[in-house]
Structure formats: C-alpha cells, structure tokens
Design an enzyme around this catalytic site. Structure first.
Site, short mmCIF file in Angstrom:
data_model
loop_
_atom_site.label_atom_id
_atom_site.label_comp_id
_atom_site.label_asym_id
_atom_site.label_seq_id
_atom_site.Cartn_x
_atom_site.Cartn_y
_atom_site.Cartn_z
N ASP A 11 41.30 53.50 -34.22
CA ASP A 11 41.09 52.42 -35.20
C ASP A 11 40.76 51.12 -34.46
O ASP A 11 41.53 50.17 -34.53
CB ASP A 11 42.34 52.26 -36.09
CG ASP A 11 43.63 52.05 -35.28
OD1 ASP A 11 43.65 52.36 -34.07
OD2 ASP A 11 44.62 51.55 -35.86
N HIS A 236 49.60 49.59 -25.54
CA HIS A 236 49.96 50.79 -26.32
C HIS A 236 48.96 51.93 -26.14
O HIS A 236 49.30 53.03 -25.72
CB HIS A 236 50.02 50.45 -27.82
CG HIS A 236 50.92 49.33 -28.18
ND1 HIS A 236 52.28 49.47 -28.24
CD2 HIS A 236 50.67 48.04 -28.54
CE1 HIS A 236 52.83 48.33 -28.62
NE2 HIS A 236 51.87 47.45 -28.80
O1 LIG Z 1 52.90 43.67 -34.82
C1 LIG Z 1 52.10 44.56 -35.01
N1 LIG Z 1 51.77 44.95 -36.25
C2 LIG Z 1 50.88 45.94 -36.47
N2 LIG Z 1 50.26 46.61 -35.52
C3 LIG Z 1 50.55 46.26 -34.26
C4 LIG Z 1 51.44 45.27 -33.95
N3 LIG Z 1 51.50 45.17 -32.64
C5 LIG Z 1 50.67 46.09 -32.15
N4 LIG Z 1 50.08 46.76 -33.14
C6 LIG Z 1 49.13 47.87 -33.06
O2 LIG Z 1 49.83 49.04 -33.47
C7 LIG Z 1 49.80 50.04 -32.47
C8 LIG Z 1 51.16 50.21 -31.83
O3 LIG Z 1 52.15 50.30 -32.76
C9 LIG Z 1 48.76 49.62 -31.47
O4 LIG Z 1 47.54 50.25 -31.78
C10 LIG Z 1 48.66 48.11 -31.65
O5 LIG Z 1 47.35 47.64 -31.49
#
Ligand SMILES: O=c1[nH]cnc2c1ncn2[C@@H]1O[C@H](CO)[C@@H](O)[C@H]1O
Length: 312
Positions: A11, A236
C-alpha cells in the site's frame, strides 16, 4: 542459490517504497509481482504508486495486480494513514502519473504456488485468496507479513497495529489458515530505526534509490518526530522484507495467533505461547500455529537496508 520468488502485497507508502527498492536490490529474492491494497492510501492510488515506483526503478517488467478496495466484510469505511505518508502516499511530491497499467488479473486470484508473499498492508487480498481457493494456504510458499503488536502497544491505538486494524477479520483468517506464516509485528519493527544521521548519509550517497527516498521521506520524519520521542523513523516494511531476504537476522517463537474483532480492543493480536495446557477449550485450541518474530539484530538490519539502497 536460486533466488526466492516473492510477490509483495503493498500500500505504498513511504516505507513501502523503501521495502520495494530493498527487495529489488536483494539478490536473495526475485520480485515476480506487486499486488496492491488500501492502508497508507486507497487501493487505486496504491496501484498508481506501485507502477510509479517500478518506473523509477526501471523495472516495468514486473506486473502489478490491483487488490481489494474494501475489507473482507465489504467494509468501505477505511482508515487511510495519509497523515503518515502524505495525501499522495509518497511525501506530497506531485509525481506525474505512471504510464504503465495494472494487469487484468485481480490480486487475490494470483495463484502463487511456491511463491513467498510479503504482505505489507492490511491482509484482505490474502484472506480473499484463502476464501477463493481452500488449497491456497497449503500451496503458497510462505506468507511473511507485517502485522500485529505482540505484547506491546499498537500504533493506531494502544490495542492495535495499523495493518491488522485495517482489516481484523482478514488478519484472523490469515493467521488461522494453516499457511506457513511469519508475522513481523511492531514489537520488532520499532527496534529498527533510521536516525536523522542515517538519513544524512543516504542523502549524501550517490545511490539512485537513496536519493529518491530522501526526497519523499520528509513527512515520514516529521510525523515520527511529532508522534514518538525516537529521533528517527521506524523501518516497518523494509524490516519485513528482510525477514524474507535474510530470516536469520531475527529470532522467532511459534504459537497460535487470534485477532480481536470487536469492542475497544478491535485489532488486538493475541499469541498463545502454549506454556499452559488450559482446562477448557479456547478460541486458540486446535488452530494451526504461526511463527512470530521476537528479536531482531537491529544494527545489522539498518546497515543492510542502507547499504543496498546506497549501492543502487
Ligand atoms: O501511526 C500510524 N498510524 C497508521 N499507520 C501507521 C502509523 N505508523 C506507521 N504506520 C504504517 O503502518 C504500518 C505499520 O503498522 C507501516 O506500513 C507504516 O507505514
């Protein structure tokens, strides 16, 4: 050694861009396709971004298949993390639209056989593939997924990690499918930090991918500076790719994972570590186990990611 064939379900997303480039620069794996999903952006934009990133990389030979626009329960109220990645998903850079198009086949209908699927977004496409073909879970090589917060707080709320929160019912289907699943949760990815100094180093290198990523990473850094006290960003998605590229950088435990689908803890991932034989039958009884990453050699992971992005 012949490289491991992988399909990346993605994504994009700033850390997805890093992960895709890292995979393209890793001789241990051969990227045979990208499939798209909502999460950091809506699915239509995820497809455009996947095509764009392959054009940047000069790898338009790799097909992109568009995935689901809705959750496994047909939910349309999606949570999109544009505040992490920008409204275009790639740091608000106003890149021109890609010239390529997605292939006609849907993401869920790609039958990967021996292929490893590296899933970097909500797990809807994989859950659909499992529902479409009961043999999928056994036929797919391995599913290496970014999802869950095992024994730590989530990043959407204290209970839930973003990818599992995006489609908890789909995540529960994948975790209990019997496929060979390796889950990399934010308990592990939060240890792999690209510091402000590392970013300087990337920016000062001649690497084509490093240069591109430094251009789009500003918003990802400012979001982390605001949201966390860590001076850097969490890697991540690249860390999850490393679990396919070099599994020995991590240690794993094995157990049954179930996902909470209701209430204030919707999206919570609970691993049963089999250390107690419960008297009663539980929702974890008689379910197939998965592997869950527990530790990571973070300095080695950051070094490998940076080296490969700077070499490009
Ligand atoms: O605070 C957040 N809210 C939503 N998505 C996030 C946040 N921080 C990182 N990611 C995204 O969610 C995935 C890891 O959980 C990663 O793909 C990152 O880009």
């Amino acid at each position: 050694m012949t490289p491991k064939k992988i399909i990346i379900d993605t994504d994009p997303g700033i850390d997805d861009a890093m992960a895709i480039f890292l995979a393209l620069r890793s001789p241990e794996v051969e990227v045979i396709g990208l499939t798209t999903i909502y999460g950091n952006v809506y699915t239509t934009l995820a497809t455009m971004n996947a095509l764009h990133l392959l054009e940047v990389a000069g790898r338009t030979d790799i097909p992109v298949a568009e995935g689901s626009h809705v959750t496994i329960t047909k939910g349309t109220k999606l949570r999109i993390a544009d505040f992490v990645h920008g409204s275009d998903g790639l740091g608000n850079q106003n890149f021109p639209p890609p010239s390529g198009k997605a292939i006609k086949q849907s993401a869920a209908s790609l039958h990967p056989g021996e292929v490893t699927v590296v899933a970097l977004g909500p797990l809807t496409n994989l859950a659909l593939a499992i529902e479409l073909d009961p043999a999928f879970a056994k036929n797919v090589g391995q599913i290496v997924l970014l999802g869950g917060a095992f024994c730590v707080n989530g990043n959407v709320n204290p209970a839930s990690e973003a990818n599992v929160f995006g489609d908890p019912e789909a995540a529960d289907i994948v975790f209990t499918s019997g496929a060979d699943v390796v889950a990399v949760g934010i308990n592990v990815t939060h240890q792999v930090v690209l510091t402000d100094a590392d970013r300087e180093k990337l920016a000062n290198s001649n690497g084509k991918f490093a240069q591109y990523l430094c251009k789009i990473m500003g918003i990802y850094y400012s979001y982390h500076h605001d949201a966390y006290s860590t001076r850097g960003v969490y890697l991540h998605d690249p860390t999850t790719v490393l679990a396919a590229v070099n599994p020995s950088l991590m240690t794993y435990t094995e157990g049954v994972v179930r996902v909470q689908t209701v209430g204030i803890t919707r999206g919570l991932t609970i691993l049963y570590n089999k250390q107690k034989r419960f008297e009663e039958v539980t929702e974890w009884s008689d379910k197939p186990t998965v592997k869950v990453a527990v530790t990571v050699d973070a300095p080695a992971a950051v070094k490998l990611i940076m080296d490969r992005l700077m070499e490009s």
